[in-house]
Design a protein around this motif. Structure first.
Motif, PDB file in Angstrom:
ATOM      1  N   ARG A  38       0.851  -1.186   0.000  1.00  0.00           N
ATOM      2  CA  ARG A  38       0.000   0.000   0.000  1.00  0.00           C
ATOM      3  C   ARG A  38       0.888   1.238   0.000  1.00  0.00           C
ATOM      4  NH1 ARG A  38      -5.539  -0.365   3.215  1.00  0.00           N
ATOM      5  NH2 ARG A  38      -6.184  -2.474   2.655  1.00  0.00           N
ATOM      6  N   VAL A  39       0.916   1.941  -1.112  1.00  0.00           N
ATOM      7  CA  VAL A  39       1.795   3.099  -1.201  1.00  0.00           C
ATOM      8  C   VAL A  39       1.033   4.421  -1.069  1.00  0.00           C
ATOM      9  CG1 VAL A  39       3.551   1.887  -2.533  1.00  0.00           C
ATOM     10  CG2 VAL A  39       1.689   3.049  -3.737  1.00  0.00           C
ATOM     11  N   ALA A  40      -0.292   4.378  -1.246  1.00  0.00           N
ATOM     12  CA  ALA A  40      -1.100   5.587  -1.062  1.00  0.00           C
ATOM     13  C   ALA A  40      -2.541   5.174  -0.807  1.00  0.00           C
ATOM     14  CB  ALA A  40      -1.016   6.499  -2.282  1.00  0.00           C
ATOM     15  N   GLU A  41      -3.261   6.012  -0.048  1.00  0.00           N
ATOM     16  CA  GLU A  41      -4.659   5.734   0.253  1.00  0.00           C
ATOM     17  C   GLU A  41      -5.465   7.030   0.229  1.00  0.00           C
ATOM     18  OE1 GLU A  41      -5.582   2.756   3.434  1.00  0.00           O
ATOM     19  OE2 GLU A  41      -3.440   2.967   3.877  1.00  0.00           O
ATOM     20  N   ILE A  42      -6.665   6.918  -0.283  1.00  0.00           N
ATOM     21  CA  ILE A  42      -7.634   8.008  -0.214  1.00  0.00           C
ATOM     22  C   ILE A  42      -8.644   7.638   0.866  1.00  0.00           C
ATOM     23  CG2 ILE A  42      -9.471   9.235  -1.426  1.00  0.00           C
ATOM     24  CD1 ILE A  42      -7.943   8.702  -4.024  1.00  0.00           C
ATOM     25  N   LYS A  43      -8.845   8.551   1.814  1.00  0.00           N
ATOM     26  CA  LYS A  43      -9.744   8.278   2.928  1.00  0.00           C
ATOM     27  C   LYS A  43     -10.640   9.486   3.177  1.00  0.00           C
ATOM     28  CE  LYS A  43      -6.494   5.310   5.488  1.00  0.00           C
ATOM     29  NZ  LYS A  43      -5.849   5.090   6.813  1.00  0.00           N
ATOM     30  N   ARG A  44     -11.825   9.212   3.681  1.00  0.00           N
ATOM     31  CA  ARG A  44     -12.695  10.307   4.091  1.00  0.00           C
ATOM     32  C   ARG A  44     -12.071  11.065   5.256  1.00  0.00           C
ATOM     33  NH1 ARG A  44     -17.761  11.018   2.353  1.00  0.00           N
ATOM     34  NH2 ARG A  44     -18.688   9.450   0.971  1.00  0.00           N
ATOM     35  N   LYS A  45     -12.282  12.353   5.273  1.00  0.00           N
ATOM     36  CA  LYS A  45     -11.763  13.163   6.372  1.00  0.00           C
ATOM     37  C   LYS A  45     -12.755  13.172   7.520  1.00  0.00           C
ATOM     38  CE  LYS A  45     -10.065  17.777   7.491  1.00  0.00           C
ATOM     39  NZ  LYS A  45      -9.004  17.238   8.335  1.00  0.00           N
ATOM     40  N   GLU A  46     -12.231  12.967   8.714  1.00  0.00           N
ATOM     41  CA  GLU A  46     -13.082  12.906   9.881  1.00  0.00           C
ATOM     42  C   GLU A  46     -13.759  14.250  10.136  1.00  0.00           C
ATOM     43  OE1 GLU A  46      -9.873  12.411   9.844  1.00  0.00           O
ATOM     44  OE2 GLU A  46      -9.481  10.290  10.270  1.00  0.00           O
ATOM     45  N   ALA A  47     -14.963  14.191  10.682  1.00  0.00           N
ATOM     46  CA  ALA A  47     -15.675  15.411  11.034  1.00  0.00           C
ATOM     47  C   ALA A  47     -14.939  16.142  12.151  1.00  0.00           C
ATOM     48  CB  ALA A  47     -17.094  15.081  11.471  1.00  0.00           C
ATOM     49  N   VAL A  48     -14.989  17.450  12.128  1.00  0.00           N
ATOM     50  CA  VAL A  48     -14.359  18.284  13.147  1.00  0.00           C
ATOM     51  C   VAL A  48     -15.444  19.061  13.880  1.00  0.00           C
ATOM     52  CG1 VAL A  48     -12.776  20.199  13.577  1.00  0.00           C
ATOM     53  CG2 VAL A  48     -12.235  18.495  11.814  1.00  0.00           C
ATOM     54  N   ALA A  49     -15.475  18.906  15.194  1.00  0.00           N
ATOM     55  CA  ALA A  49     -16.462  19.595  16.032  1.00  0.00           C
ATOM     56  C   ALA A  49     -17.879  19.334  15.533  1.00  0.00           C
ATOM     57  CB  ALA A  49     -16.168  21.091  16.064  1.00  0.00           C
TER      58      ALA A  49
END
Length: 217
Positions: free
Chosen positions: A162-173
């Motif tokens: 695994r050299v790169a991953e696209i992930k959802r960004k966590e919610a902030v506040a």
């Protein structure tokens, strides 16, 4: 307003001096990708590092050639030119270094085998850029699997690392960012600018939004 870039105590990766800046360390590099140009009249991407500094950008003007996309650094210097192949039966693109459109570095083809829904695209070395193993050229570069529309993708190299991953960004506040803001996690085995170029291509191949489709012809 919630900031799109991540806050983190992880130290900023060093920027190696070269003609094509690299963000490569012994650990992963975390970037935040915003599917929006900072210029009012453009479509594109804006990419931040872990401290909120601008790293990469894509700015495509409304009347520009949408079959060609340029990935730039924060200063506007061209890192990769991405051009769609013409007169081919497959949805394929070429990635060049800098502003040149001679001797492409990679060829990227959209995967169309519905029996293997995990595979999204194949990335191959082209021409003189192909590495040689035991005197023979090895064309396989990367395989991309997952779902771009769900912002859940993995880029594997020829050794299935695994050299790169696209992930959802966590919610902030409690504020969710949606699909236009997501993380790109890059390992040392791949250049961050190449990983971002692959993100741009995935958007061309799989995004259903009208703004991203205006890139293509």
């Amino acid at each position: 307003m919630t900031k799109v870039y991540p806050k983190s105590v992880v130290p900023l990766p060093p920027l190696f001096p070269s003609d094509r800046p690299r963000l490569v360390t012994q650990s992963s590099t975390i970037l935040t990708v915003w599917k929006k140009s900072l210029l009012f009249s453009c479509d594109g991407f804006t990419v931040f590092d872990i401290t909120g500094n601008l790293v990469f950008r894509v700015d495509n003007y409304a009347n520009a050639n949408k079959a060609e996309i340029v990935l730039m650094d924060a200063s506007g210097h061209s890192l990769h030119t991405i051009r769609r192949k013409r007169l081919t039966l497959t949805d394929s693109w070429l990635i060049y270094d800098g502003e040149t459109t001679v001797n492409p570095r990679f060829s990227v083809t959209k995967h169309v085998n519905f029996l293997n829904s995990k595979s999204l695209a194949h990335v191959s070395f082209t021409g003189s850029g192909s590495p040689k193993i035991n005197g023979n050229k090895k064309n396989v570069a990367y395989e991309i699997e997952g779902s771009y529309t769900q912002r859940s993708c993995v880029v594997y190299d020829d050794k299935r690392r695994r050299v790169a991953e696209i992930k959802r960004k966590e919610a902030v506040a409690g504020v969710a960012f949606g699909g236009d803001v997501f993380r790109l996690v890059v390992q040392p085995e791949i250049d961050s600018s190449v990983a971002m170029a692959l993100v741009v291509l995935l958007d061309q191949m799989f995004s259903g939004s009208s703004s991203s489709r205006r890139f293509a012809t």
